[in-house]
Design an enzyme around this catalytic site. Structure first.
Site, PDB file in Angstrom:
ATOM      1  N   CYS A  46      -6.734  -1.434   9.571  1.00  0.00           N
ATOM      2  CA  CYS A  46      -6.554  -2.884   9.499  1.00  0.00           C
ATOM      3  C   CYS A  46      -5.055  -3.217   9.514  1.00  0.00           C
ATOM      4  O   CYS A  46      -4.228  -2.433   9.061  1.00  0.00           O
ATOM      5  CB  CYS A  46      -7.193  -3.427   8.218  1.00  0.00           C
ATOM      6  SG  CYS A  46      -7.087  -5.231   8.076  1.00  0.00           S
ATOM      7  N   HIS A 102     -10.627  -0.950   4.565  1.00  0.00           N
ATOM      8  CA  HIS A 102     -10.111  -0.970   3.191  1.00  0.00           C
ATOM      9  C   HIS A 102     -10.870  -2.004   2.366  1.00  0.00           C
ATOM     10  O   HIS A 102     -11.209  -3.075   2.851  1.00  0.00           O
ATOM     11  CB  HIS A 102      -8.606  -1.247   3.159  1.00  0.00           C
ATOM     12  CG  HIS A 102      -8.227  -2.634   3.610  1.00  0.00           C
ATOM     13  ND1 HIS A 102      -7.935  -3.644   2.725  1.00  0.00           N
ATOM     14  CD2 HIS A 102      -8.127  -3.172   4.836  1.00  0.00           C
ATOM     15  CE1 HIS A 102      -7.650  -4.742   3.392  1.00  0.00           C
ATOM     16  NE2 HIS A 102      -7.760  -4.496   4.679  1.00  0.00           N
ATOM     17  N   CYS A 105     -10.838  -6.242   2.116  1.00  0.00           N
ATOM     18  CA  CYS A 105     -10.328  -6.652   3.436  1.00  0.00           C
ATOM     19  C   CYS A 105     -10.597  -8.150   3.670  1.00  0.00           C
ATOM     20  O   CYS A 105     -11.749  -8.596   3.651  1.00  0.00           O
ATOM     21  CB  CYS A 105     -10.990  -5.829   4.531  1.00  0.00           C
ATOM     22  SG  CYS A 105     -10.393  -6.238   6.191  1.00  0.00           S
TER      23      CYS A 105
END
Ligand code: CO
Length: 228
Positions: A46, A102, A105
């Site tokens: 990300c 993660h 997020c």
């Protein structure tokens, strides 16, 4: 804009110091890097500023090939991600592709809970909504908002890693016998640790039943989910 220059001045000073420090520790460092990069890993993560790829896995410049976008999405029609994947596999010959979601997020949370932005981000997050739609029944079993987001982060990593596995690049590489595996991880902002999600695909055969295996494992770890 003098204000702008001031804001960036510290970055340039940091850069000068970093370059000097690295050179002091290893005089040949930059000249080696100029000649070639030989990363063994492709990280697809990300864009979130709290998830610095190289730092998390302790790798130096030149050791990790990186692609980042909002919510670590891999789609077959994204020429950016697919170009990175193709270059990493066909030219750099990386040995591992790791999709890293993660917890916490923001992109995944927006896809899950809204609101829609009314802009282009909605199109992008539509790929995460597809993941949510596919696993709707499982997700609905979790009443706690935080735990539900955690689950969707894991499911998104799983599905995007499967998209890597099904890409033309990976399929062709495996067909010609290239040694290459695909993994799905979830990174925890709270303690800086990575959780592996039981996805480690070394050949197309490993894909058989993989989604179900990961789903059973993930479900077993979430107390609110009844056995599938
Ligand atoms: Co994120």
């Amino acid at each position: 804009m003098p204000g702008m220059e001031n804001a960036l001045k510290s970055l340039l000073e940091n850069n000068a110091r970093w370059s000097a420090d690295v050179t002091q520790r290893d005089a040949e460092f930059f000249s080696r890097l100029v000649r070639q990069q030989r990363p063994e890993y492709l990280w697809i993560g990300c864009s979130d500023a709290r998830v610095p790829a190289n730092d998390i896995v302790g790798l130096l410049p030149g050791e990790l090939f990186v692609h980042r976008n909002v919510a670590n999405v891999v789609t077959h029609s994204d020429v950016n991600c697919q170009s990175v994947l193709q270059y990493a596999v066909d030219v750099l010959k990386v040995k591992h592709v790791i999709v890293v979601g993660h917890y916490g997020c923001g992109g995944v949370q927006l896809a899950l809970e809204g609101p829609r932005s009314g802009g282009v981000a909605d199109f992008w997050l539509g790929h995460v909504r597809d993941v949510i739609g596919r696993h709707r029944d499982l997700i609905a079993q979790i009443p706690d908002t935080r735990a539900r987001l955690d689950l969707v982060v894991e499911l998104n990593s799983l599905e995007q890693a499967l998209n890597v596995c099904h890409s033309a690049t990976l399929q062709a590489a495996w067909e010609r016998g290239q040694k290459l595996s695909v993994h799905a991880w979830a990174y925890d902002l709270k303690d800086g640790r990575v959780r592996t999600l039981g996805v480690s695909v070394r050949q197309p055969d490993d894909l058989k039943g993989l989604r179900d295996r990961v789903l059973s494992r993930v479900s077993a770890e979430h107390p609110s989910i009844s056995a599938p």
